[in-house]
Design a protein around this motif. Structure first.
Motif, PDB file in Angstrom:
ATOM      1  N   CYS A   1       0.842  -1.199   0.000  1.00  0.00           N
ATOM      2  CA  CYS A   1       0.000   0.000   0.000  1.00  0.00           C
ATOM      3  C   CYS A   1       0.882   1.255   0.000  1.00  0.00           C
TER       4      CYS A   1
ATOM      5  N   LEU B   1      -0.107   4.102   0.848  1.00  0.00           N
ATOM      6  CA  LEU B   1      -0.549   4.984   1.943  1.00  0.00           C
ATOM      7  C   LEU B   1       0.042   4.568   3.285  1.00  0.00           C
ATOM      8  N   CYS B   2       0.049   3.238   3.562  1.00  0.00           N
ATOM      9  CA  CYS B   2       0.486   2.797   4.896  1.00  0.00           C
ATOM     10  C   CYS B   2       1.594   1.742   4.858  1.00  0.00           C
TER      11      CYS B   2
ATOM     12  N   CYS C   1      -6.051  -2.448   0.365  1.00  0.00           N
ATOM     13  CA  CYS C   1      -5.263  -2.605   1.584  1.00  0.00           C
ATOM     14  C   CYS C   1      -6.198  -2.975   2.732  1.00  0.00           C
TER      15      CYS C   1
ATOM     16  N   CYS D   1      -5.542  -0.165   5.958  1.00  0.00           N
ATOM     17  CA  CYS D   1      -6.091   1.202   5.984  1.00  0.00           C
ATOM     18  C   CYS D   1      -7.302   1.364   5.073  1.00  0.00           C
TER      19      CYS D   1
HETATM   20 ZN   LIG Z   1      -2.863   0.852   3.475  1.00  0.00          ZN
END
Ligand SMILES: [Zn+2]
Length: 279
Positions: A116, A118-119, A134, A137
């Motif tokens: 991911c 983002l995270c 994901c 998140c």
């Molecule tokens: Zn994520």
């Protein structure tokens, strides 16, 4: 007639509406007429006639679409293509090229986007392979194509072509570069020609586009009018750049032994742009 670059064409019916129905996709994978793409060394495996090869479905990770009514799937290949893999395009059947580009580009994206953005957690394939989600998140990530402009600049009946250091001896081709965030296609064409060849241009015009699955670009073919023919070549990007007359380009496209340069191969959109300019 608009020019038709290699990899152009409809390919399969992508059946987008089915992607959000996992039960329906699983049902399609069990059908007797369902097939999955075969791979070897990170590339779709071609038969002796240059067509794609298929087998019974065992790993329906990517739902490629429908061939008529028959479902077509693909596993994710185990490895990345070799850096020289695009040489096999010489063997690829032109009618199979759009599906080849779709499957390879999609597989390349999955291989490079396992985590991911983002995270940082691992993501799972969803939507029949047309996105990854994901579990940590909840972020969803979609396959992307990177836009690249590739262009011919024209001045007083001559074309500007350049040589990149990795080209085979004698080859000249259209200049090219990635479209940057915040740029239009027109601005990217003008910037690349200014950076690489030191020329200002006007009248940027779109000609044709081509998906390029190494790893996942969209080539946007354009033409532009140069305001001046004085070149300032960026030798960190190019070995050389020159203006060629219509006769010289025609000789090269015809494969004339006395032509002043070698053209890009027929599966490159740069070659399509040269054919279009001559026509
Ligand atoms: Zn994520």
């Amino acid at each position: 007639m608009p020019p038709e670059p290699f990899f152009s064409g409809a390919g399969l019916d992508r059946a987008d509406l089915l992607r959000s129905q996992p039960d329906k996709i699983a049902e399609l994978a069990r059908r007797a007429d369902a097939l999955q793409l075969r791979w070897a060394d990170g590339m779709p495996l071609l038969g002796p006639d240059g067509t794609l090869t298929w087998e019974k479905v065992t790993e329906p990770t990517l739902f490629l679409g429908l061939d008529g009514q028959s479902p077509r799937f693909s596993p994710l290949p185990d490895s990345a293509p070799a850096p020289t893999a695009f040489a096999m395009l010489a063997q690829l059947d032109v009618g199979e090229a759009p599906l080849f580009a779709c499957a390879l580009s999609l597989a390349n994206w999955h291989r490079r986007h396992g985590r991911c953005s983002l995270c940082g957690e691992a993501t799972q394939v969803v939507r029949g392979g047309w996105s990854r989600r994901c579990g940590s998140c909840g972020g969803e990530h979609f396959p992307r194509s990177d836009p690249v402009v590739i262009m011919l600049a024209e001045h007083d009946g001559r074309l500007l072509l350049g040589r990149q250091p990795h080209y085979p001896p004698g080859r000249f081709s259209a200049l090219a570069g990635f479209v940057e965030p915040g740029e239009t296609i027109e601005a990217a064409v003008a910037r690349e020609l200014k950076e690489e060849a030191g020329i200002d241009v006007a009248d940027v015009r779109y000609v044709a586009s081509q998906p390029w699955p190494f790893p996942s670009s969209l080539m946007i073919g354009c033409r532009a009018r140069a305001l001046d023919d004085r070149l300032t070549i960026d030798f960190t990007e190019l070995d050389d750049a020159r203006w060629f007359t219509r006769e010289e380009v025609a000789a090269a496209v015809a494969g004339d032994a006395n032509a002043p340069f070698l053209t890009p191969p027929p599966w490159a959109i740069a070659r399509t742009l040269l054919d279009d300019w001559l026509a």
